[in-house]
Design a protein around this motif. Structure first.
Motif, short mmCIF file in Angstrom:
data_model
loop_
_atom_site.label_atom_id
_atom_site.label_comp_id
_atom_site.label_asym_id
_atom_site.label_seq_id
_atom_site.Cartn_x
_atom_site.Cartn_y
_atom_site.Cartn_z
N TYR A 52 0.91 -1.13 0.05
CA TYR A 52 -0.07 0.01 -0.14
C TYR A 52 0.90 1.32 0.05
N VAL A 53 0.14 2.35 -0.80
CA VAL A 53 1.33 3.68 -0.87
C VAL A 53 0.12 4.71 -0.41
N GLY A 54 0.80 5.44 0.68
CA GLY A 54 0.04 6.65 1.01
C GLY A 54 0.82 7.83 0.23
N ARG A 55 0.81 8.79 1.11
CA ARG A 55 1.46 10.09 0.43
C ARG A 55 3.14 9.74 0.52
N SER A 56 3.48 9.70 1.89
CA SER A 56 4.77 9.46 2.28
C SER A 56 5.36 7.94 2.64
N SER A 57 4.13 7.27 3.07
CA SER A 57 4.13 6.00 3.81
C SER A 57 3.82 5.07 2.69
N MET A 58 4.44 3.78 3.24
CA MET A 58 4.29 2.66 2.35
C MET A 58 4.24 1.41 3.30
N THR A 74 -2.01 -6.57 -10.85
CA THR A 74 -2.76 -7.67 -10.80
C THR A 74 -3.68 -7.60 -9.63
N LEU A 75 -4.61 -8.96 -9.68
CA LEU A 75 -5.68 -8.67 -8.60
C LEU A 75 -5.38 -8.93 -7.07
N ASP A 76 -4.15 -9.87 -7.11
CA ASP A 76 -3.49 -9.98 -5.92
C ASP A 76 -3.04 -8.79 -5.07
N GLU A 77 -2.40 -7.79 -6.15
CA GLU A 77 -2.00 -6.48 -5.60
C GLU A 77 -3.18 -5.70 -5.14
N VAL A 78 -4.29 -5.83 -5.87
CA VAL A 78 -5.29 -4.96 -5.59
C VAL A 78 -5.86 -5.57 -4.03
N ARG A 79 -5.72 -6.70 -4.04
CA ARG A 79 -6.43 -7.47 -2.51
C ARG A 79 -5.28 -6.89 -1.59
N ARG A 80 -4.16 -7.00 -1.81
CA ARG A 80 -3.27 -6.60 -0.74
C ARG A 80 -3.33 -5.07 -0.34
N PHE A 81 -3.68 -4.41 -1.45
CA PHE A 81 -3.65 -2.90 -1.20
C PHE A 81 -5.18 -2.50 -0.18
N TYR A 82 -6.11 -3.30 -0.68
CA TYR A 82 -7.41 -3.17 0.22
C TYR A 82 -7.25 -3.57 1.61
N ASP A 83 -6.46 -4.95 1.80
CA ASP A 83 -6.42 -5.39 2.95
C ASP A 83 -5.46 -4.39 4.07
N SER A 84 -4.63 -3.60 3.26
CA SER A 84 -3.73 -2.61 4.09
C SER A 84 -4.68 -1.51 4.55
N LEU A 85 -5.41 -1.17 3.62
CA LEU A 85 -6.40 -0.01 3.94
C LEU A 85 -7.56 -0.46 5.09
N ARG A 86 -7.66 -1.74 5.24
CA ARG A 86 -8.63 -2.09 6.18
C ARG A 86 -7.72 -2.23 7.47
N ARG A 87 -6.52 -2.59 7.54
CA ARG A 87 -5.71 -2.84 8.76
C ARG A 87 -5.51 -1.23 9.32
N ILE A 88 -5.16 -0.10 8.45
CA ILE A 88 -5.01 1.07 8.72
C ILE A 88 -6.35 1.58 9.65
#
Ligand SMILES: CCCCCCCCCCCCCCCC(=O)SCCNC(=O)CCNC(=O)[C@H](O)C(C)(C)COP(=O)(O)OP(=O)(O)OC[C@H]1O[C@@H](n2cnc3c(N)ncnc32)[C@H](O)[C@@H]1OP(=O)(O)O
Length: 181
Positions: free
Chosen positions: A83-89, A134-148
């Motif tokens: 996941y990528v925010g403004r300055s955080s990853m 890839t859809l795996d990257e999409v899943r990981r992106f949303y999983d991160s958003l949920r954890r945040i």
């Protein structure tokens, strides 16, 4: 704001290291702190590779050690930016260990490190916008958003909790704790 974009999969990185007796703890297993330092190193390398910046560790998610690692095993860490925010990853890391003789592989642990990019003056700096392929990257992106989001809610909960309230003190007995104020 950095308007550059970059494929998130360019952050992929892996390192392998043979576990030596000098990495072990008193019980002869590999010291968890040593694995954590390897995880911090790969998180730094992964986030710096993606952002092209010096990065610092802002936060480390829970690390559960699922199985002990033995001296002589080959430990491999795999990491990629999730996941990528403004300055955080958020860097996802998976650690496995392999018995070299038998080939048997164990999943040792997984965790998520939040890394923040800084400029030469030590200020936080915007990083490239992520391109997901890839859809795996999409899943990981949303999983991160949920954890945040869950972490933010947990912090709000913690900040509003009054441990001195009558209700909180009474509830201690539910957990077998004895209060002798
Ligand atoms: C290329 C050069 C080569 C050099 C070759 C050297 C080689 C060497 C080998 C290195 C091997 C290992 C190296 C590991 C790197 C360390 O070990 S670094 C040491 C440990 N970490 C630190 O010292 C960090 C100390 N903390 C800080 O500097 C600041 O608090 C932080 C984390 C940068 C945040 O600063 P801030 O002023 O609060 O900034 P703020 O704008 O509010 O937040 C910035 C971002 O951080 C996020 N953030 C802040 N706090 C948190 C948190 N607790 N949780 C999650 N996100 C957070 C914010 O949400 C925000 O995200 P974005 O919206 O921008 O995406």
């Amino acid at each position: 704001m950095n308007t550059d974009s970059k494929k998130i999969n360019t952050s992929r990185i892996s390192i392998s290291e043979l576990m030596l007796p000098s990495h072990s703890n008193f019980s002869g297993k590999i010291h968890g702190g040593y694995i954590l330092s390897l995880m911090d190193k790969i998180a730094f390398a992964c986030a710096s590779k993606y952002s092209g910046r010096y990065c610092v560790t802002a936060s480390v998610d829970t690390v559960d050690f699922l199985s002990p690692i033995e001296v002589g095993e080959l430990v491999t860490l795999k990491a990629c930016v999730n996941y990528v925010g403004r300055s955080s990853m958020v860097v996802g890391i998976r650690v496995i260990s392999q018995n070299i003789q038998t080939g048997k592989i164990k999943h040792s642990n997984s965790s998520y490190f939040t890394m923040v990019a800084k400029d030469d003056d030590g200020n936080t700096v915007a990083v490239p916008r992520p391109i997901l392929t890839t859809l795996d990257e999409v899943r990981r992106f949303y999983d991160s958003l949920r954890r945040i989001k869950a972490k933010k809610e947990h912090m709000e909960d913690t900040n509003s909790f009054d441990h001195t309230s009558r209700e909180a003190l009474d509830r201690l007995s539910d957990y077998g704790a004895i209060l002798t104020l």
